[in-house]
Scaffold this motif. Structure first.
Motif, mmCIF file in Angstrom:
data_model
loop_
_atom_site.group_PDB
_atom_site.id
_atom_site.type_symbol
_atom_site.label_atom_id
_atom_site.label_comp_id
_atom_site.label_asym_id
_atom_site.label_seq_id
_atom_site.Cartn_x
_atom_site.Cartn_y
_atom_site.Cartn_z
ATOM 1 N N TYR A 78 0.832 -1.200 0.000
ATOM 2 C CA TYR A 78 0.000 0.000 0.000
ATOM 3 C C TYR A 78 0.873 1.259 0.000
ATOM 4 O O TYR A 78 0.622 2.212 -0.737
ATOM 5 C CB TYR A 78 -0.953 0.014 1.206
ATOM 6 C CG TYR A 78 -1.767 1.278 1.268
ATOM 7 C CD1 TYR A 78 -2.777 1.516 0.340
ATOM 8 C CD2 TYR A 78 -1.502 2.245 2.226
ATOM 9 C CE1 TYR A 78 -3.510 2.689 0.367
ATOM 10 C CE2 TYR A 78 -2.229 3.424 2.258
ATOM 11 C CZ TYR A 78 -3.235 3.635 1.331
ATOM 12 O OH TYR A 78 -3.952 4.800 1.348
ATOM 13 N N THR A 81 2.566 1.448 -3.634
ATOM 14 C CA THR A 81 1.731 1.510 -4.842
ATOM 15 C C THR A 81 0.389 2.207 -4.648
ATOM 16 O O THR A 81 -0.257 2.552 -5.623
ATOM 17 C CB THR A 81 1.440 0.091 -5.370
ATOM 18 O OG1 THR A 81 0.575 -0.582 -4.431
ATOM 19 C CG2 THR A 81 2.711 -0.711 -5.581
ATOM 20 N N GLU A 83 -2.146 0.587 -3.561
ATOM 21 C CA GLU A 83 -3.138 -0.484 -3.674
ATOM 22 C C GLU A 83 -3.368 -1.120 -2.305
ATOM 23 O O GLU A 83 -2.453 -1.712 -1.730
ATOM 24 C CB GLU A 83 -2.654 -1.555 -4.656
ATOM 25 C CG GLU A 83 -3.649 -2.688 -4.827
ATOM 26 C CD GLU A 83 -3.132 -3.804 -5.726
ATOM 27 O OE1 GLU A 83 -3.805 -4.850 -5.764
ATOM 28 O OE2 GLU A 83 -2.066 -3.653 -6.363
ATOM 29 N N ASP A 84 -4.587 -0.968 -1.782
ATOM 30 C CA ASP A 84 -4.934 -1.569 -0.505
ATOM 31 C C ASP A 84 -5.480 -2.973 -0.753
ATOM 32 O O ASP A 84 -6.205 -3.206 -1.727
ATOM 33 C CB ASP A 84 -5.973 -0.716 0.220
ATOM 34 C CG ASP A 84 -5.985 -0.936 1.719
ATOM 35 O OD1 ASP A 84 -5.162 -1.725 2.223
ATOM 36 O OD2 ASP A 84 -6.829 -0.314 2.394
#
Length: 148
Positions: A78, A81, A83-84
């Protein structure tokens, strides 16, 4: 006469937790609490405040022996990036000595809140991590014997 027998009490040690299909063998404890969101309802001429359920939320904690960097790597992903990651899990309670059956509960949208990256201590014993999380949903796959 009671319909429950002492031997039907379920041992807390007889549980397992699978995260994205992989059993967490280093898991020491799993706890999940579901809470109702309620609005207060006040009415003229009524002295007691009523309550209207408006939703629900769920949160919990996994306690595990520190044996992998898996959750820390989710946080790093996370961080790097944006992104979770949301995972799915299954909690299983299966005490063979109880006559109550096997309970399976699916947890969807598990999202960890925090992780301790380093936990070393010269006076410590083994390292345990407490991993608080929230979930999006839960469903009983196979409930214990339903009595009502």
């Amino acid at each position: 006469m009671s319909k429950y027998k002492s031997q039907d009490t379920i041992s807390a040690k007889e549980g397992r937790f699978f995260l994205d299909g992989i059993e967490m063998f280093n898991c020491v404890k799993l706890e999940l609490t579901v809470e109702k969101d309620k609005a207060e309802i006040k009415r003229l001429g009524v002295r007691m405040t009523g309550h209207k359920t408006t939703g629900m939320s769920a949160s919990g904690t996994v306690t595990e022996y520190h044996a992998t960097s898996n959750v820390g790597l989710l946080f790093q992903k996370y961080k790097d990036t944006g992104e979770d990651i949301y995972l799915d899990g299954t909690a299983v309670v299966d005490d063979k000595s109880s006559g109550r059956g096997t309970e399976r509960i699916a947890l969807t949208g598990i999202n960890f809140d925090s992780v301790t990256i380093i936990n070393i201590d010269a006076e410590g014993d083994v390292i345990q991590d407490e991993l608080p999380f929230t979930i999006e949903d839960f469903n009983y796959i196979s409930p214990l014997n339903v009595t009502f």
